[in-house]
Write an enzyme that holds these catalytic residues in place. Structure first.
Site, short mmCIF file in Angstrom:
data_model
loop_
_atom_site.label_atom_id
_atom_site.label_comp_id
_atom_site.label_asym_id
_atom_site.label_seq_id
_atom_site.Cartn_x
_atom_site.Cartn_y
_atom_site.Cartn_z
N SER A 252 0.82 -1.20 0.00
CA SER A 252 0.00 0.00 0.00
C SER A 252 0.87 1.26 0.00
O SER A 252 1.71 1.44 -0.88
CB SER A 252 -0.94 -0.04 1.21
OG SER A 252 -1.88 1.00 1.17
N ASP A 581 -8.98 -3.14 -6.11
CA ASP A 581 -8.93 -4.09 -5.00
C ASP A 581 -9.83 -3.68 -3.84
O ASP A 581 -9.68 -4.15 -2.72
CB ASP A 581 -7.49 -4.27 -4.51
CG ASP A 581 -6.89 -3.00 -3.91
OD1 ASP A 581 -7.60 -1.99 -3.80
OD2 ASP A 581 -5.69 -3.02 -3.55
N HIS A 634 -7.70 -5.27 -0.58
CA HIS A 634 -6.45 -4.54 -0.37
C HIS A 634 -5.58 -5.13 0.74
O HIS A 634 -4.35 -5.14 0.63
CB HIS A 634 -6.77 -3.08 -0.05
CG HIS A 634 -5.59 -2.18 -0.03
ND1 HIS A 634 -4.78 -2.00 -1.13
CD2 HIS A 634 -5.07 -1.42 0.96
CE1 HIS A 634 -3.80 -1.15 -0.82
NE2 HIS A 634 -3.95 -0.79 0.44
#
Length: 679
Positions: A252, A581, A634
């Site tokens: 991320s 996602d 995610h």
């Protein structure tokens, strides 16, 4: 003994049955049992109570039965043999690779993203007594319920400097435990760490690069020397593991944090680490970015404007009192706004590249995307109609979804042609001296200070009249409604696209985390992977409206959850969706590996090999599967079997070509071709 006898005698007494002639009982009996009418009144009262509580009792019993059933099933699940048919899960990828002869080779560095890393208290105010080195973030979150205002105060940063407030020190939890689990039972890195251990990894060749994710990236070095410690650790692991290059696995926001580190380590001191231009070529084998946020996350825009996402907007519609009402005087959204706007890292996630990447008022790379699976994939339906004037067939093209309008005020403005919209004037929306309203933190719980307190109502109305904002004008919007936050954060981050990367200004650290304003290092043998999930509706742009007048001084804007349904099914509850996602759109995660860095470009002059590896989402097959081994959301993607196997194989020495090169399920290639930028 006498007292026991009296108690036994009392318990053996029986009520007296009266005949119909209304004879009164003896005095001694009436003392204990009362009259017949009194007994009847007592029964009536009891029956009334039973009727009053019957519904509540039923609910309690139902909840009790469900809890007991769940715990019983859980007990049986853990007691039954692991190899019993139906209970044996798939073989972990680490175990399967170990049996095939795969062993640890390259040292591994894990770089967590925003929110998932734990934070602990080292110094605090009197209200934090007993919390020394206890987790304030990540863990049980018990302090949220015990002392919520104290908890919020200690998670806030200084609103002027973006560093520690006086008398408060909160630091990242060191070691692998920093981000293995976000909360009890909710894994982040734990599954990946466990599979690394199965092929021989341990703490001598695996390291979690802990840092305070609230800070701007350069401030993690200024305050904690986090970048210097990461540089030293990579160099040490390289030496102590037989001079094997390191495989870095960011997740991320960790992807752009490590991108910042790459430029920092090359730059000379005092701004940089002094490693030189060949540092990455010497120490880094591969960078395997999981769910990278290279070009930003539109979801952050909603968070900054109104602390909202699709989930919160839905809750607000279904149960407005839960979020908007002053429950116990907590002012939930206002407090979240106040605290989160002190975290500079959030601004690093705003969309980068402007209209060239994210689209303008009439165009976007995802304009042909269709959300409704039962409809035809190309939503440009052509309707033939007769022209009575010239007998020619005229084709009417249905309008595309205008994703480039990241913020639109009203559904109608999200559909109008750009010529029908008012012209945006950044000077008109700049904060004026008469707009500023001097406010301080509230002396009581009746008012919660936010950045909106610095903006007058007239300025908010001017913004509302402008109707719509793109990735370019969005920054002007944020400067207008969050002046303190943007003034502080824009000294740390940039969101544009460089015309000339050799310009001396790009040597400043504010540009280092933006892949469109910096060059990759001179490391032709290094590999870069973009690993991310697809097949999940992901927030892309929003329809907003003014909040009720009672809330306009605190949070004057909110998502218009009544805006729903358009021709391609991508508008739901005031939010436009695209592929991704669930958090990061495909465009942000995949563009740089698919086009921006592919081959020799001005962003990748040394031709570093890049690979796009997408993982199509599949929901868990049953409850026993938990969050799923094929999930691609995610965070849950960290447990995806295919992704874990790819990472383990690269760490064990396999190059990208042995993985099969690119694995693409989305339209990222077509989207990238539509992006209007010179490479």
């Amino acid at each position: 003994m006498a007292s026991n006898f009296r108690l036994r005698k009392l318990c053996s007494l029986r009520p007296v049955k009266f005949s119909s002639n209304n004879h009164r009982p003896e005095t001694g009996q009436s003392k204990f049992f009362g009259t017949n009418s009194g007994v009847k009144d007592e029964k009536l009262k009891q029956n009334k109570l039973n009727k009053q509580w019957r519904c509540i009792d039923s609910c309690c019993w139902t909840i009790g039965y469900l809890c007991i059933t769940w715990w019983l099933l859980l007990f049986l699940y853990h007691c039954l043999p692991a190899n019993w048919q139906g209970f044996k899960g798939p073989e972990p990828p680490g175990e399967r690779l170990r049996r095939s002869g795969t062993t640890a080779l390259h040292p591994v560095v894990l770089v967590p993203g925003i929110v998932t890393g734990g934070l602990e208290l080292w110094e605090g105010r009197p209200c934090s007594d007993g919390l020394f080195r206890k987790r304030l973030w990540g863990g049980s979150f018990t302090e949220v319920f015990k002392r919520p205002m104290c908890w919020l105060e200690h998670l806030s940063l200084n609103n002027e400097t973006g560093l520690d407030p006086p008398g408060i020190r909160v630091r990242a939890v060191p070691g692998l435990v920093e981000a293995d689990y976000f909360a009890p039972g909710y894994f982040v890195w734990a599954n990946l760490i466990q599979n690394f251990a199965r092929i021989g990894y341990e703490e001598k060749n695996m390291y979690m690069a802990a840092y305070d994710w609230r800070l701007s990236f350069q401030n993690t070095e200024t305050r904690d020397q986090a970048l210097s410690r990461l540089k030293s650790k990579i160099e040490l692991m390289y030496v102590t593991n037989g001079h094997k290059k390191v495989v870095v696995v960011p997740h991320s926001m960790g992807a752009i944090y490590f991108l910042h580190f790459i430029k920092w380590v090359e730059a000379p001191p005092p701004m940089g680490g002094g490693g030189g231009a060949d540092w990455c070529a010497k120490y880094i084998k591969a960078i395997m970015n999981i769910g990278p946020t290279f070009l930003g996350v539109p979801k952050i825009v909603g968070s900054l404007l109104s602390v909202e996402s699709k989930d919160l907007a839905f809750i607000r519609t279904m149960a407005p009192r839960l979020v908007d009402a002053k429950i116990l005087g907590l002012h939930t959204l206002e407090h979240v706004t106040r605290v989160s706007r002190t975290w500079d890292s959030i601004v690093s996630l705003l969309p980068k590249g402007g209209e060239a990447i994210w689209g303008n008022l009439d165009w976007s790379p995802e304009e042909n995307y269709v959300c409704a699976s039962k409809k035809e994939k190309n939503h440009r339906s052509f309707v033939e109609r007769s022209n009575t004037t010239n007998d020619k067939s005229v084709f009417e093209v249905q309008e595309s979804t205008k994703y480039g309008r990241i913020i639109s005020f009203g559904k109608r403005t999200s559909e109008l042609h750009s010529s029908e919209l008012p012209t945006f004037n950044s000077q008109e929306h700049a904060l004026r001296p008469d707009d500023t309203v001097t406010k301080s933190y509230p002396p009581s719980s009746e008012k919660v200070w936010t950045d909106y307190d610095e903006v007058s109502g007239d300025s908010i109305y001017r913004i509302f009249r402008n109707s719509t904002f793109t990735a370019k004008t969005l920054l002007d919007l944020l400067r207008s409604i969050a002046p303190i936050m943007m003034k502080r954060a824009e000294a740390q981050f940039s969101h544009g696209m460089a015309n000339n990367l050799d310009d001396h200004k790009y040597k400043n650290y504010k540009y280092w985390s933006n892949p469109l304003e910096t060059k990759l290092p001179d490391a032709p043998h290094m590999e870069i992977y973009c690993l991310y999930g697809v097949g999940i509706p992901t927030e892309r742009s929003y329809i907003y409206k003014l909040s009720p007048s009672s809330r306009r001084r605190s949070i004057p804007l909110q998502i218009d959850s009544s805006a729903d349904g358009n021709h391609n099914g991508c508008l739901k509850g005031g939010v436009f969706f695209v592929d991704g996602d669930g958090t990061v759109p495909v465009l942000s995660s995949g563009f740089m590996c698919a086009k921006g860095w592919r081959g020799k470009t001005r962003f990748n002059p040394s031709r570093i090999s890049t690979y796009v590896r997408e993982y199509k989402h599949q929901a868990p097959a049953n409850l026993l599967e938990g969050r799923g081994i094929t999930s691609s959301t995610h965070v849950d993607i960290m447990g995806n079997v295919a992704l874990v196997e790819d990472i383990l194989r690269v760490a064990a020495g396999a190059p990208g070509v042995e993985l099969g090169g690119d694995k693409i399920h989305s339209d990222i290639v077509e989207m990238s071709k539509k992006v209007r930028t010179q490479l």
